[in-house]
Design a protein around this motif. Structure first.
Motif, PDB file in Angstrom:
ATOM      1  N   ILE A 140     -25.862 119.119   2.965  1.00  0.00           N
ATOM      2  CA  ILE A 140     -24.899 118.086   3.304  1.00  0.00           C
ATOM      3  C   ILE A 140     -25.551 116.702   3.291  1.00  0.00           C
ATOM      4  O   ILE A 140     -26.760 116.571   3.487  1.00  0.00           O
ATOM      5  CB  ILE A 140     -24.261 118.330   4.683  1.00  0.00           C
ATOM      6  N   VAL A 141     -24.718 115.697   3.062  1.00  0.00           N
ATOM      7  CA  VAL A 141     -25.106 114.301   3.244  1.00  0.00           C
ATOM      8  C   VAL A 141     -24.034 113.638   4.098  1.00  0.00           C
ATOM      9  O   VAL A 141     -22.872 114.065   4.104  1.00  0.00           O
ATOM     10  CB  VAL A 141     -25.249 113.549   1.903  1.00  0.00           C
ATOM     11  N   ILE A 142     -24.422 112.615   4.834  1.00  0.00           N
ATOM     12  CA  ILE A 142     -23.502 111.881   5.696  1.00  0.00           C
ATOM     13  C   ILE A 142     -23.409 110.445   5.206  1.00  0.00           C
ATOM     14  O   ILE A 142     -24.436 109.776   5.015  1.00  0.00           O
ATOM     15  CB  ILE A 142     -23.969 111.915   7.161  1.00  0.00           C
ATOM     16  N   VAL A 143     -22.193 109.985   5.002  1.00  0.00           N
ATOM     17  CA  VAL A 143     -21.947 108.625   4.524  1.00  0.00           C
ATOM     18  C   VAL A 143     -21.584 107.759   5.728  1.00  0.00           C
ATOM     19  O   VAL A 143     -20.571 107.994   6.389  1.00  0.00           O
ATOM     20  CB  VAL A 143     -20.818 108.591   3.482  1.00  0.00           C
ATOM     21  N   GLY A 149     -24.196 108.160  12.016  1.00  0.00           N
ATOM     22  CA  GLY A 149     -24.567 109.371  11.291  1.00  0.00           C
ATOM     23  C   GLY A 149     -25.420 110.307  12.116  1.00  0.00           C
ATOM     24  O   GLY A 149     -25.241 111.535  12.074  1.00  0.00           O
ATOM     25  N   LEU A 150     -26.363 109.756  12.900  1.00  0.00           N
ATOM     26  CA  LEU A 150     -27.197 110.601  13.760  1.00  0.00           C
ATOM     27  C   LEU A 150     -26.365 111.275  14.834  1.00  0.00           C
ATOM     28  O   LEU A 150     -26.622 112.426  15.198  1.00  0.00           O
ATOM     29  CB  LEU A 150     -28.304 109.754  14.388  1.00  0.00           C
ATOM     30  N   ARG A 151     -25.375 110.565  15.370  1.00  0.00           N
ATOM     31  CA  ARG A 151     -24.508 111.165  16.391  1.00  0.00           C
ATOM     32  C   ARG A 151     -23.717 112.336  15.808  1.00  0.00           C
ATOM     33  O   ARG A 151     -23.637 113.416  16.412  1.00  0.00           O
ATOM     34  CB  ARG A 151     -23.541 110.113  16.941  1.00  0.00           C
ATOM     35  N   VAL A 152     -23.156 112.130  14.623  1.00  0.00           N
ATOM     36  CA  VAL A 152     -22.408 113.195  13.963  1.00  0.00           C
ATOM     37  C   VAL A 152     -23.320 114.368  13.627  1.00  0.00           C
ATOM     38  O   VAL A 152     -22.961 115.530  13.831  1.00  0.00           O
ATOM     39  CB  VAL A 152     -21.724 112.653  12.692  1.00  0.00           C
ATOM     40  N   LEU A 153     -24.522 114.081  13.137  1.00  0.00           N
ATOM     41  CA  LEU A 153     -25.458 115.141  12.772  1.00  0.00           C
ATOM     42  C   LEU A 153     -25.871 115.952  13.994  1.00  0.00           C
ATOM     43  O   LEU A 153     -25.965 117.185  13.931  1.00  0.00           O
ATOM     44  CB  LEU A 153     -26.692 114.529  12.102  1.00  0.00           C
ATOM     45  N   THR A 154     -26.116 115.290  15.119  1.00  0.00           N
ATOM     46  CA  THR A 154     -26.501 115.995  16.346  1.00  0.00           C
ATOM     47  C   THR A 154     -25.408 116.953  16.790  1.00  0.00           C
ATOM     48  O   THR A 154     -25.677 118.124  17.128  1.00  0.00           O
ATOM     49  CB  THR A 154     -26.789 114.980  17.468  1.00  0.00           C
ATOM     50  N   LEU A 155     -24.179 116.490  16.780  1.00  0.00           N
ATOM     51  CA  LEU A 155     -23.063 117.353  17.173  1.00  0.00           C
ATOM     52  C   LEU A 155     -22.843 118.472  16.165  1.00  0.00           C
ATOM     53  O   LEU A 155     -22.520 119.604  16.539  1.00  0.00           O
ATOM     54  CB  LEU A 155     -21.788 116.511  17.314  1.00  0.00           C
ATOM     55  N   GLY A 167     -29.751 113.889   3.838  1.00  0.00           N
ATOM     56  CA  GLY A 167     -30.001 112.487   4.131  1.00  0.00           C
ATOM     57  C   GLY A 167     -28.705 111.711   4.316  1.00  0.00           C
ATOM     58  O   GLY A 167     -27.605 112.269   4.290  1.00  0.00           O
ATOM     59  N   PHE A 168     -28.855 110.399   4.503  1.00  0.00           N
ATOM     60  CA  PHE A 168     -27.719 109.513   4.719  1.00  0.00           C
ATOM     61  C   PHE A 168     -27.421 108.715   3.454  1.00  0.00           C
ATOM     62  O   PHE A 168     -28.322 108.402   2.661  1.00  0.00           O
ATOM     63  CB  PHE A 168     -28.010 108.532   5.862  1.00  0.00           C
ATOM     64  N   ILE A 169     -26.154 108.378   3.301  1.00  0.00           N
ATOM     65  CA  ILE A 169     -25.718 107.452   2.257  1.00  0.00           C
ATOM     66  C   ILE A 169     -25.278 106.182   2.984  1.00  0.00           C
ATOM     67  O   ILE A 169     -24.261 106.177   3.690  1.00  0.00           O
ATOM     68  CB  ILE A 169     -24.560 108.021   1.430  1.00  0.00           C
ATOM     69  N   SER A 170     -26.045 105.122   2.847  1.00  0.00           N
ATOM     70  CA  SER A 170     -25.774 103.917   3.628  1.00  0.00           C
ATOM     71  C   SER A 170     -26.318 102.691   2.913  1.00  0.00           C
ATOM     72  O   SER A 170     -27.251 102.787   2.097  1.00  0.00           O
ATOM     73  CB  SER A 170     -26.389 104.042   5.022  1.00  0.00           C
ATOM     74  N   ASP A 171     -25.735 101.537   3.259  1.00  0.00           N
ATOM     75  CA  ASP A 171     -26.226 100.275   2.719  1.00  0.00           C
ATOM     76  C   ASP A 171     -27.455  99.769   3.472  1.00  0.00           C
ATOM     77  O   ASP A 171     -28.104  98.818   3.038  1.00  0.00           O
ATOM     78  CB  ASP A 171     -25.117  99.213   2.772  1.00  0.00           C
ATOM     79  N   ASN A 174     -33.507 100.487   6.285  1.00  0.00           N
ATOM     80  CA  ASN A 174     -34.631 100.556   7.212  1.00  0.00           C
ATOM     81  C   ASN A 174     -34.872 101.964   7.731  1.00  0.00           C
ATOM     82  O   ASN A 174     -35.355 102.154   8.829  1.00  0.00           O
ATOM     83  CB  ASN A 174     -34.398  99.602   8.396  1.00  0.00           C
ATOM     84  N   ASP A 175     -34.528 102.946   6.943  1.00  0.00           N
ATOM     85  CA  ASP A 175     -34.734 104.321   7.382  1.00  0.00           C
ATOM     86  C   ASP A 175     -35.129 105.168   6.178  1.00  0.00           C
ATOM     87  O   ASP A 175     -34.542 105.072   5.102  1.00  0.00           O
ATOM     88  CB  ASP A 175     -33.463 104.882   8.034  1.00  0.00           C
ATOM     89  N   THR A 176     -36.122 106.026   6.388  1.00  0.00           N
ATOM     90  CA  THR A 176     -36.609 106.866   5.288  1.00  0.00           C
ATOM     91  C   THR A 176     -35.633 107.974   4.923  1.00  0.00           C
ATOM     92  O   THR A 176     -35.769 108.579   3.856  1.00  0.00           O
ATOM     93  CB  THR A 176     -37.953 107.498   5.673  1.00  0.00           C
ATOM     94  N   GLN A 177     -34.653 108.258   5.794  1.00  0.00           N
ATOM     95  CA  GLN A 177     -33.687 109.310   5.510  1.00  0.00           C
ATOM     96  C   GLN A 177     -32.529 108.825   4.648  1.00  0.00           C
ATOM     97  O   GLN A 177     -31.653 109.611   4.306  1.00  0.00           O
ATOM     98  CB  GLN A 177     -33.132 109.884   6.824  1.00  0.00           C
ATOM     99  N   ILE A 178     -32.509 107.558   4.294  1.00  0.00           N
ATOM    100  CA  ILE A 178     -31.445 107.017   3.452  1.00  0.00           C
ATOM    101  C   ILE A 178     -31.756 107.337   1.992  1.00  0.00           C
ATOM    102  O   ILE A 178     -32.807 106.969   1.468  1.00  0.00           O
ATOM    103  CB  ILE A 178     -31.307 105.497   3.653  1.00  0.00           C
TER     104      ILE A 178
END
Length: 279
Positions: A140-143, A149-155, A167-171, A174-178
């Protein structure tokens, strides 16, 4: 490329048709020699048996039995629905055309055994032509922005263990998970072989979500929306549970099942309108 794609699409139905037809003919020969002690007329071999096979294959097709990933329950559901249809039509036929209900039931049993058996055999041999459903973790990826995104992933991890977060899809940058931004989503889906995309409604506008899904809808990718904190429900059935994340699943029109149902509806309505044209 087009010929290769067509050959892959017709391989499974063609294999099923040959197996079901060949087995049905052998069952018919055994049945008429050991129980009926007479031979069925040629119309049964050239009209009825191919008709049964076509109806069974149509049932499998309409139930999604040829969609990937393969699910045997869809094949069984299609065969059962087709058999019910055959028996209903059989009951409406004149007496001289009602040859044998027993053969229909035996043919159904053979069709179920043949279609599931050939798939299981090829899958066991490592020839995954049919595209069996895998037990691998869902990728999965979270946009959305990192915080939401971290809150959704934790739940999400609290209620579903069979997932692999890519990883994340984001503009944000500043994060290595993007993995990239929304404009790069198509490439990310293909490169990382993503199974599911979750949109954070707090960070992504509804219009943007719809446009993104229309641009990136693929046969084996699921799209879901996680509503923002003030709008969605986190609950549990027990005081020992931390809570559950309720996602809104998107039943996109471009999925193979919905496209097939839409086309069948179009054809049925056109036929109805043609028949009622004089009125």
């Amino acid at each position: 490329a087009i010929l290769t794609r067509i050959s892959k699409q017709i391989f499974a139905p063609l294999m099923d048709a040959l197996l079901i037809y060949g087995g049905f003919v052998l069952i018919k020969i055994y049945w008429e020699n050991n129980y009926k002690v007479f031979h069925y007329p040629p119309i049964y071999d050239y009209i009825f048996i191919p008709g049964y096979v076509c109806v069974w294959l149509s049932g499998i097709y309409l139930s999604g039995g040829y969609d990937k990933p393969l699910r045997l329950q869809k094949i069984m559901r299609g065969l059962l629905s087709a058999t019910v249809f055959i028996l209903v039509v059989y009951a409406l036929l004149p007496e001289n055309l009602r040859f044998s209900r027993a053969l229909i039931l035996l043919g159904t049993a053979w069709a179920a055994l043949a279609t599931s058996g050939i798939r299981a055999t090829l899958h066991t041999l490592g020839i995954n032509i049919y595209g069996f459903e895998r037990n691998e973790k869902k990728r999965i990826v979270i946009v959305g922005k990192i915080q939401e995104g971290l809150r959704v992933l934790t739940l999400l991890k609290q209620v579903e263990t069979n997932l692999s977060f890519i990883g994340f899809i984001s503009d944000e940058k500043n994060d290595t998970q993007i993995l990239g931004n929304e404009q790069q989503l198509h490439e990310i889906l293909n490169v990382y072989k993503i199974d599911e995309v979750i949109y954070c409604a707090k960070d992504v506008k509804a219009n943007d979500i719809i446009q993104s899904m229309l641009q990136h809808t693929q046969a084996n990718i699921e799209f879901k929306i996680a509503p923002e904190e003030s709008a969605f429900v986190i609950g549990s059935n027990s005081i020992n549970d931390n809570g559950s994340l309720y996602l809104v699943a998107i039943n996109a029109i471009q999925t193979p099942t919905n496209k097939r149902n839409k086309r069948l509806l179009d054809i049925a309505l056109c036929l109805l309108l043609i028949c009622t044209l004089p009125l």
